[in-house]
Design a protein around this motif. Structure first.
Motif, mmCIF file in Angstrom:
data_model
loop_
_atom_site.group_PDB
_atom_site.id
_atom_site.type_symbol
_atom_site.label_atom_id
_atom_site.label_comp_id
_atom_site.label_asym_id
_atom_site.label_seq_id
_atom_site.Cartn_x
_atom_site.Cartn_y
_atom_site.Cartn_z
ATOM 1 N N GLU A 70 0.829 -1.214 0.000
ATOM 2 C CA GLU A 70 0.000 0.000 0.000
ATOM 3 C C GLU A 70 0.861 1.261 0.000
ATOM 4 O OE1 GLU A 70 -0.407 -2.586 1.918
ATOM 5 O OE2 GLU A 70 -2.522 -3.077 2.279
ATOM 6 N N ALA B 18 1.602 2.617 -3.297
ATOM 7 C CA ALA B 18 0.435 3.039 -4.066
ATOM 8 C C ALA B 18 0.083 4.508 -3.858
ATOM 9 C CB ALA B 18 -0.765 2.165 -3.688
ATOM 10 N N SER C 77 -3.861 6.683 -2.785
ATOM 11 C CA SER C 77 -5.013 5.857 -3.164
ATOM 12 C C SER C 77 -5.013 4.503 -2.471
ATOM 13 C CB SER C 77 -5.015 5.643 -4.683
ATOM 14 O OG SER C 77 -3.968 4.768 -5.071
ATOM 15 N N ARG D 253 -4.178 1.789 -3.737
ATOM 16 C CA ARG D 253 -4.388 0.730 -4.726
ATOM 17 C C ARG D 253 -3.505 0.975 -5.942
ATOM 18 N NH1 ARG D 253 -6.485 -3.495 -2.650
ATOM 19 N NH2 ARG D 253 -7.237 -4.166 -4.705
ATOM 20 N N ASN E 122 -1.343 -3.719 -2.241
ATOM 21 C CA ASN E 122 -1.955 -2.730 -3.125
ATOM 22 C C ASN E 122 -2.660 -3.380 -4.308
ATOM 23 O OD1 ASN E 122 0.722 -3.499 -3.765
ATOM 24 N ND2 ASN E 122 0.942 -1.838 -5.214
ATOM 25 N N TRP F 211 -3.604 -7.138 -3.974
ATOM 26 C CA TRP F 211 -4.449 -8.221 -3.461
ATOM 27 C C TRP F 211 -3.952 -8.624 -2.082
ATOM 28 C CZ3 TRP F 211 -8.901 -10.363 -5.033
ATOM 29 C CH2 TRP F 211 -9.281 -11.595 -4.492
#
Length: 247
Positions: A23, A26, A29, A31, A64, A66
């Motif tokens: 994460e 990322a 966000s 993601r 980020n 899964w």
């Protein structure tokens, strides 16, 4: 609270494993991948590799893309879900490799699941030779086994390559270990340092218990810090007071 440590011009550890969460790569966000965040991360890794001479290995998470437990909670076979998560770590490893090499830093990606067209297989002795030659080694696909987190993979690899410390970069503004979640409790108190056993006994949600116990048994200190802070890696390695040290 610990006494303030003097800032030194030489690194406090010669070889580290850096563990950014997926994460954290990322950006805001949480993601996918964020280009500026990747660039900043690469720049800071290169700084400690080229200017401080620190051997740097990286174990990347994949949250980020899964999280295995998410799939399992939704009814997916847990092993299958964890394998999807491992593929997420490979994507992050390749993206970070690209960001590093665009800036001239030689790297190697080693995967715990063999993917010979895009990465070397994980071989401990080869990884150590790469580090001795000044390359950054990025470990992907966790341990290659389901039911083990990338935190545990980072602790395992740190012991295998004889790293002096494990640096765990967090995101969402959490800059260390607290006695409760600072995002929901304004009165949460931050530790400057804490014992492995206290982390486990108080069930502080900083890393999974397997990783903490493994580092304790192998006497590997862990530094938990906010990797979005500029220059955090350098500050930690030159003795600055950043994050929380677990030892």
């Amino acid at each position: 609270m610990s006494d303030e440590q003097p800032v030194t011009p030489t690194p406090r550890w010669k070889r580290i494993v850096f563990k950014p969460s997926g994460e954290a790569l990322a950006g805001e966000s949480g993601r996918g991948l964020d280009g500026p965040t990747l660039d900043q991360t690469a720049t800071e890794i290169i700084d400690i590799r080229q200017n401080l001479g620190v051997d740097v290995a990286v174990v990347v998470g994949g949250g980020n893309f899964w999280r295995g437990r998410t799939g399992a909670m939704e009814g997916m076979d847990a092993t299958q879900s964890d394998h999807i998560g491992m593929l997420g770590t490979v994507m992050n490893a390749l993206a970070l490799q690209d960001a590093l090499e665009r800036r001239g830093q030689p790297t190697r990606v080693q995967s715990a699941i063999e993917m010979p067209r895009i990465a070397e297989p994980y071989i401990r002795r080869r990884a150590m030779r790469h580090l001795e030659k000044g390359r950054v080694v990025i470990f992907a696909a966790g341990t290659g086994n389901p039911f083990f987190t990338t935190d545990t993979a980072a602790a395992l690899r740190a012991a295998e390559i004889e790293a002096d410390a494990l640096l765990k970069g967090t995101h969402s503004g959490v800059d260390g270990v607290y006695d409760s979640d600072p995002r929901t409790n304004a009165d949460a108190a931050k530790y400057d340092e804490i014992d492995y056993m206290d982390v486990m006994n108080q069930d502080l949600k900083v890393m999974d218990a397997t990783a903490i116990a493994f580092c304790r048994d192998n006497e590997i200190p862990i530094v938990v810090f906010d990797m979005s802070a500029d220059g955090a890696l350098r500050t930690i390695l030159t003795g600055g007071d950043v994050g929380t040290i677990i030892h």
